[in-house]
Write an enzyme that holds these catalytic residues in place. Structure first.
Site, PDB file in Angstrom:
ATOM      1  N   ASP A  85      20.167  39.542 -24.932  1.00 51.49           N
ATOM      2  CA  ASP A  85      18.891  39.437 -24.211  1.00 51.49           C
ATOM      3  C   ASP A  85      19.105  39.320 -22.709  1.00 51.49           C
ATOM      4  OD1 ASP A  85      20.029  36.801 -24.634  1.00 51.49           O
ATOM      5  OD2 ASP A  85      18.117  35.952 -23.972  1.00 51.49           O
ATOM      6  N   GLU A 132      19.848  33.965 -25.674  1.00 51.64           N
ATOM      7  CA  GLU A 132      20.649  32.986 -24.927  1.00 51.64           C
ATOM      8  C   GLU A 132      19.866  32.458 -23.731  1.00 51.64           C
ATOM      9  OE1 GLU A 132      23.428  31.500 -21.823  1.00 51.64           O
ATOM     10  OE2 GLU A 132      22.040  33.176 -21.692  1.00 51.64           O
TER      11      GLU A 132
HETATM   12 ZN    ZN Z   1      24.172  35.178 -19.631  1.00 51.03          ZN
END
Ligand code: ZN
Length: 414
Positions: free
Chosen positions: A84, A179
């Protein structure tokens, strides 16, 4: 190996929008992250990786490359990157451009000249003179965080699988979602992953090696006031907002993000809302050192105790919640992870930079889940914004670094 190019992979991955979103409450937070997961699954199969598994529910991709050493003692070694991108700037229709042999001058990102990547704002650009830099067109972020890491791990895997003469132990690969919103390890399947040790490849500058992060807590104070008409408030009004100010004034002035760096911790006031009747202040508390971290939390609670003595029990309520812990405690028993990464860097002419993270990483969470996991550099810069860029030469060096680390771990049982 010329047909395996990290840059070609990177340019393919950044064009896929994988922005995460902390408001959806789903896992993954956005369905578009599956687009990259599916592509990586297909590519891993195509290059001949084993045990390729795409968790279609939670959007994780796992694969392995079995050892090709006879009677190898080597531990299963993992490499992890996140798919992401940050929710701060759009990652849709990323239009990367390569500035060849950077000359040290301003780089016009957008054709109208509104967005300029300039060494006046980012002096470290001067370190890249002569390199080829991948930049944005000013309308999006680049996504080197962390598609540089994804591309570097994929290139390492492709290289190993195309060159069976390169000996290695068991190699494990994982790509994670979300994340950037702190959920990257929520559904990470450690057992399926199967590594004994791992590295996240999610840092910045070439040579950076991160194995210390903050201990982190959230602290909230809620103040109950007593609202009375100000005309006859004498000795009767308790102004909750003013007690909030007073609380803040009891905290050490210079233990503030505005005045701290390196291993210095802080109290950071993130939000304050208040009236005479009630007030609420939210803080984050950070320190690399476990004792200083505990001291900070105690001080926070004691400041509230003091105000309760002054204004009456129940005036100030404190809530403290630990968020994540410094991974260094979990890395110290396995310092070979740091030493071997440094050795690999030195062998390649890269100067290792010990960099305590002033934040957290997925590696910290994984380390506490039982998988010691320092963070390696990627060669990307200025993350989370339109001024993000990556160095072609540094990204290629990071691939060499991963291969070198694999080589160091191939025989010995660590
Ligand atoms: Zn990162």
């Amino acid at each position: 190996m010329s047909n395996i190019d990290v840059i070609e992979k990177f340019l393919r991955y950044v064009k896929i929008d994988t922005q995460s979103d902390d408001t959806t409450g789903t896992s993954p937070s956005t369905m578009k992250q599956h687009d990259l997961a599916r592509l990586l699954e297909a590519e891993l199969k195509e290059i001949g990786a084993s045990d390729v598994f795409y968790d279609q529910e939670h959007c994780y991709v796992y694969a392995s490359i079995p050892s090709n050493c006879d009677d190898s003692e080597a531990p299963a070694l993992g490499f992890i990157a996140h798919m992401d991108t940050s929710d701060e700037v759009s990652g849709k229709d990323v239009n990367p451009r390569i500035v060849e042999k950077y000359d040290g001058e301003d780089i016009k990102l957008s054709s109208d000249g509104e967005f300029i990547l300039s060494p006046k704002d980012f002096p470290e650009l001067k370190n890249h003179i002569g390199e080829d830099l991948i930049v944005t067109d000013g309308s999006t972020l680049l996504g080197a965080d962390d598609k540089a890491g994804v591309a570097e791990i994929m290139t390492m895997a492709h290289t190993l699988l195309s060159n069976p003469d390169i000996k290695h132990g068991d190699i494990k690969i994982a790509f994670t979602p979300d994340e950037e919103i702190g959920e990257g390890t929520a559904f990470f399947d450690l057992k399926r992953f199967g590594a004994k040790f791992a590295y996240t490849v999610d840092g910045g500058k070439l040579g950076e090696l991160e194995y210390e992060n903050f201990n982190a807590a959230e602290g909230i104070i809620e103040v109950k006031g007593r609202s009375v008409h100000p005309g006859d408030a004498k000795m009767r009004m308790i102004n909750a907002s003013l007690i909030c100010y007073e609380f803040h004034a009891l905290l050490p002035v210079f233990q503030n993000p505005m005045y701290t760096e390196k291993r210095e911790g802080f109290f950071h006031l993130t939000e304050v809302k208040g009236s005479t009747d009630s007030a609420k202040a939210s803080y984050i508390i950070r320190d690399h050192d476990k004792d200083l971290f505990e001291q900070k939390k105690n001080l926070f609670a004691e400041a509230a105790d003091f105000l309760n003595k002054k204004y009456g029990v129940g005036t100030v309520t404190v809530t403290l919640r630990d968020q994540y812990l410094n991974m260094v405690e979990k890395i110290l028993p396995h310092m070979h992870l740091v030493d071997n990464a440094k050795k690999a860097m030195t062998d390649l002419g890269i100067t290792p930079i010990d960099n305590p993270i002033r934040g957290g990483t997925d590696g910290a969470a994984l380390s506490y889940m039982g998988l010691p996991c320092p963070n390696l550099c990627t060669g990307g810069y200025n993350y989370h914004g339109r001024y993000e860029y990556a160095s072609v030469q540094e990204m290629r060096k990071v691939v060499d670094l991963l291969l070198k680390i694999v080589d160091i771990y191939k025989q010995k049982d660590f």
